[in-house]
Design an enzyme around this catalytic site. Structure first.
Site, PDB file in Angstrom:
ATOM      1  N   GLU A  97      70.039  23.135  87.095  1.00 12.97           N
ATOM      2  CA  GLU A  97      68.735  23.633  87.545  1.00 12.97           C
ATOM      3  C   GLU A  97      67.832  22.484  87.970  1.00 12.97           C
ATOM      4  O   GLU A  97      67.114  22.595  88.972  1.00 12.97           O
ATOM      5  CB  GLU A  97      68.066  24.453  86.429  1.00 12.97           C
ATOM      6  CG  GLU A  97      68.874  25.651  85.974  1.00 12.97           C
ATOM      7  CD  GLU A  97      69.904  25.326  84.886  1.00 12.97           C
ATOM      8  OE1 GLU A  97      70.471  26.271  84.323  1.00 12.97           O
ATOM      9  OE2 GLU A  97      70.135  24.131  84.583  1.00 12.97           O
ATOM     10  N   SER A 122      72.828  30.125  81.059  1.00 12.90           N
ATOM     11  CA  SER A 122      71.461  30.200  80.544  1.00 12.90           C
ATOM     12  C   SER A 122      70.821  28.808  80.534  1.00 12.90           C
ATOM     13  O   SER A 122      71.375  27.871  79.957  1.00 12.90           O
ATOM     14  CB  SER A 122      71.493  30.770  79.123  1.00 12.90           C
ATOM     15  OG  SER A 122      70.202  30.912  78.603  1.00 12.90           O
ATOM     16  N   CYS A 124      68.832  25.534  79.633  1.00  9.50           N
ATOM     17  CA  CYS A 124      68.473  24.866  78.380  1.00  9.50           C
ATOM     18  C   CYS A 124      66.947  24.753  78.292  1.00  9.50           C
ATOM     19  O   CYS A 124      66.228  25.078  79.247  1.00  9.50           O
ATOM     20  CB  CYS A 124      69.123  23.484  78.342  1.00  9.50           C
ATOM     21  SG  CYS A 124      68.318  22.299  79.449  1.00  9.50           S
ATOM     22  N   CYS A 127      65.443  22.691  81.321  1.00  8.11           N
ATOM     23  CA  CYS A 127      65.454  23.397  82.607  1.00  8.11           C
ATOM     24  C   CYS A 127      64.532  24.616  82.576  1.00  8.11           C
ATOM     25  O   CYS A 127      63.850  24.909  83.573  1.00  8.11           O
ATOM     26  CB  CYS A 127      66.881  23.790  82.959  1.00  8.11           C
ATOM     27  SG  CYS A 127      67.968  22.357  83.159  1.00  8.11           S
TER      28      CYS A 127
END
Length: 190
Positions: A97, A122, A124, A127
């Protein structure tokens, strides 16, 4: 530990092999899709932006990194792409990301506020924080089975977080974690 091709060799092969074949050579272990990407096709009817994020994840894997990809979409158009490049750049921040946002370039707040951030995994806390900082209103997550970031916190800040539990995203990560657990643990700070 499997031998990893030097970066220059991996880049040389990029034009000659599909990303799946290259990933098998870089990691030195057979992958579920190695040699034939059609053996593990993308799901029928899959969102084209998630497909683009998955392709980014495969690029990362093909160059010796972790298979996580991301795209930034504004008004129905991809304006940024990225994949986890912590290994390739020796970086602590080049998660997918972050790499995607970096590649999108400097944008105004009004642009970010019209965007959707897609990620195969997903995001972190780092991000997720970047998405909150820039007020990106929606995040589409390929899967959170192998790792779950602070999704509830992000939702509590008014961001719409959609988790798809996409089989392709899950399998990419499961295969990678099985092949390179030490690299995965490093990436998530274990």
């Amino acid at each position: 530990m499997p031998a990893v091709l030097p970066k220059r060799n991996a880049e040389h092969l990029l034009g000659k092999l599909d990303s799946c074949e290259l990933a098998e050579r870089v990691l030195g272990v057979p992958l579920f899709f190695a040699g034939n990407p059609q053996s593990f096709p993308l799901e029928a009817g899959m969102d084209s932006f998630l497909e683009a994020a998955i392709e980014e994840a495969r690029k990362g894997l093909a160059t010796g990194g972790i298979p996580i990809g991301s795209v930034l979409v504004c008004d129905g158009k991809i304006i940024g792409r990225g994949h986890n490049q912590r290994v390739q750049h020796g970086s602590v921040i080049h998660h997918a990301e972050m790499n995607c946002l970096e590649n999108a370039g400097r944008l105004t707040a009004s642009v970010y506020q019209r965007c959707v951030l897609y990620s195969t995994l997903s995001p972190c806390p780092m991000c997720s924080g970047a998405a909150l900082l820039y007020k990106i209103p929606r995040i589409v997550v390929g899967e959170n089975v192998t790792f779950q970031g602070p999704e509830e916190y992000v939702r509590s800040q008014g961001v719409k977080v959609e988790v798809l539990q996409d089989a392709t995203c899950i399998q990419l990560m499961r295969d990678f974690i099985k092949a390179r657990p030490e690299l995965w643990n490093e990436d998530i700070g274990v």
